[in-house]
Design a protein around this motif. Sequence first.
Motif, short mmCIF file in Angstrom:
data_model
loop_
_atom_site.label_atom_id
_atom_site.label_comp_id
_atom_site.label_asym_id
_atom_site.label_seq_id
_atom_site.Cartn_x
_atom_site.Cartn_y
_atom_site.Cartn_z
N GLU A 23 44.92 -9.44 60.40
CA GLU A 23 45.93 -8.39 60.19
C GLU A 23 46.17 -8.15 58.70
OE1 GLU A 23 47.18 -6.13 62.20
OE2 GLU A 23 45.78 -7.08 63.59
N GLU A 24 46.23 -9.26 57.94
CA GLU A 24 46.46 -9.16 56.49
C GLU A 24 45.31 -8.36 55.83
OE1 GLU A 24 48.92 -10.01 54.68
OE2 GLU A 24 48.12 -10.10 52.63
N VAL A 25 44.08 -8.70 56.23
CA VAL A 25 42.91 -8.01 55.65
C VAL A 25 42.95 -6.53 56.01
CG1 VAL A 25 40.39 -7.83 55.76
CG2 VAL A 25 41.46 -10.09 55.57
N LYS A 26 43.25 -6.24 57.29
CA LYS A 26 43.30 -4.83 57.72
C LYS A 26 44.34 -4.06 56.92
CE LYS A 26 43.34 -3.48 62.08
NZ LYS A 26 43.59 -3.49 63.54
N THR A 27 45.52 -4.67 56.77
CA THR A 27 46.61 -3.99 56.05
C THR A 27 46.22 -3.74 54.59
OG1 THR A 27 48.15 -5.17 57.44
CG2 THR A 27 49.08 -4.18 55.47
N ARG A 28 45.69 -4.78 53.94
CA ARG A 28 45.41 -4.64 52.51
C ARG A 28 44.27 -3.65 52.27
NH1 ARG A 28 46.73 -9.87 50.04
NH2 ARG A 28 45.54 -9.23 48.20
N VAL A 29 43.25 -3.66 53.15
CA VAL A 29 42.15 -2.70 52.98
C VAL A 29 42.66 -1.28 53.24
CG1 VAL A 29 39.95 -1.91 53.95
CG2 VAL A 29 40.28 -4.33 53.43
N TYR A 30 43.53 -1.14 54.23
CA TYR A 30 44.08 0.19 54.52
C TYR A 30 44.90 0.70 53.33
CZ TYR A 30 46.45 4.06 56.67
OH TYR A 30 46.92 5.32 56.93
N GLN A 31 45.73 -0.21 52.77
CA GLN A 31 46.56 0.21 51.63
C GLN A 31 45.70 0.68 50.46
OE1 GLN A 31 48.80 -3.36 51.09
NE2 GLN A 31 50.50 -2.70 52.40
N LYS A 32 44.56 -0.01 50.26
CA LYS A 32 43.73 0.31 49.10
C LYS A 32 42.82 1.53 49.34
CE LYS A 32 40.80 -1.91 45.67
NZ LYS A 32 41.09 -1.07 44.59
N THR A 33 42.34 1.67 50.59
CA THR A 33 41.29 2.68 50.81
C THR A 33 41.65 3.76 51.85
OG1 THR A 33 40.31 1.43 52.63
CG2 THR A 33 39.51 0.90 50.42
N GLY A 34 42.68 3.50 52.65
CA GLY A 34 43.02 4.43 53.73
C GLY A 34 42.11 4.25 54.94
N ILE A 35 41.24 3.22 54.90
CA ILE A 35 40.31 2.99 56.02
C ILE A 35 40.86 1.88 56.91
CG2 ILE A 35 37.97 2.13 56.61
CD1 ILE A 35 37.04 3.43 53.93
N THR A 36 40.85 2.13 58.23
CA THR A 36 41.29 1.10 59.17
C THR A 36 40.06 0.36 59.68
OG1 THR A 36 43.13 2.49 59.85
CG2 THR A 36 42.55 0.67 61.33
N LEU A 37 40.00 -0.92 59.37
CA LEU A 37 38.85 -1.72 59.85
C LEU A 37 39.04 -2.05 61.33
CD1 LEU A 37 38.39 -4.21 56.85
CD2 LEU A 37 36.97 -2.22 57.41
N GLU A 38 37.89 -2.02 62.03
CA GLU A 38 37.94 -2.32 63.47
C GLU A 38 37.23 -3.66 63.71
OE1 GLU A 38 35.85 -0.70 67.46
OE2 GLU A 38 35.89 0.67 65.76
N PRO A 39 37.88 -4.59 64.42
CA PRO A 39 37.22 -5.88 64.63
C PRO A 39 35.91 -5.76 65.40
CG PRO A 39 39.52 -6.03 65.24
CD PRO A 39 39.23 -4.57 64.98
N GLU A 40 34.93 -6.54 64.95
CA GLU A 40 33.67 -6.66 65.71
C GLU A 40 33.82 -7.80 66.71
OE1 GLU A 40 29.96 -6.63 63.46
OE2 GLU A 40 29.19 -8.20 64.77
#
Length: 312
Positions: A288-305
């Motif tokens: 969750e932390e990684v998803k939030t921080r990447v979203y904040q920086k890039t606007g991209i929502t990562l999807e779990p594999e």
Amino acid sequence: MNGKRLTDNGRQIEKIKEVIKGDLLINHPLKEYTSLKVGGPADVIVFPDGREDLIKIIRYLNEEQTPYLILGNGTNLLIGDRGVRDVVISLPPGFNRLELIEGNKSPLIFAEAGVSLVKLVKFCVDHSLSGFEFACGIPGTVGGGIVMNAGGRLGTFEDAIQSITILDHKGKLITQKKEELMFSYRNLQLPPRSIVLSAIFQLKKDNQSHIKRTIQEEMKKRKKTLPLEFPNAGSIFKNPEGKKAGRLIDQAGLKGTQIGGARVSDMHANIIVNSGDATANDVLCLIEEVKTRVYQKTGITLEPEIKIVGEN
Ligand SMILES: Cc1cc2nc3c(=O)[nH]c(=O)nc-3n(C[C@H](O)[C@H](O)[C@H](O)COP(=O)(O)OP(=O)(O)OC[C@H]3O[C@@H](n4cnc5c(N)ncnc54)[C@H](O)[C@@H]3O)c2cc1C
């Protein structure tokens, strides 16, 4: 599936024991069945001793509307700390037939779902068959590989498949040819709750030393980039269209970020390692932390594999 849980009714456990020939374990820890080494117990885990055994179990579970979870080598799985209430069905160590079939045009291999990819790749090398070099170093099974359309730079399962045989949730066997299969990036669309039982792969004869060289080079690259000394589940997130999840995580400055015993690998930012005493909750919070921080920086929502299952 919103069916009844097995624990609602102890009678069901007795009935499954009557139905199956393979082993059945109750309240059994699952973390040892996963490469990440986290997660709680299964109320019940069964190890069918072959196709007929599995068909009987699935027909029984379908009659009782009881949900189940299929386990391959557990190398793409995150199991919650409170474990799994569905009936866990482990295909390995059964379902391990692997045979060469001489096709009309090119060599074919028949492989059951529980065959490890290590064994499959070695079999191909021994028979001078090219087409599975991409799978070297992927620690899953044939079943898990097909369902995940696993692969990498050199190819994916989709490239090698000729046909698969699945068992549907009613216990009916269905064979589907490649043209009927809907593969996509790290996914194969299957009817809900179907189980991949086996596959036929179409390969090419090649020079054995050429195949070996390709595999050695691939393994060298993997050793340089994968944190193999710590338990992990490979890539945590899918690559977003046109981007690398690892690069986005790295650019967000997250390498080395740690929650409890779970850490973003310093070697490969798209891998979370269990540094020793991680819980599933640590890993989930870090995801969750990684998803939030990447979203904040890039606007991209990562999807779990990885597949997140069970209760936390
Ligand atoms: C060190 C490491 C490196 C990795 N490298 C790669 C890589 O390069 N490329 C890549 O794609 N993946 C990679 N992975 C991830 C993983 O190995 C693959 O996704 C693999 O195919 C999963 O197979 P498995 O048998 O472990 O499946 P599991 O983790 O047991 O299961 C994965 C999912 O498939 C379902 N499933 C499993 N078997 C069946 C079946 N027979 N029928 C129906 N459903 C089934 C499970 O219910 C679950 O939803 C790596 C993992 C690790 C730990």
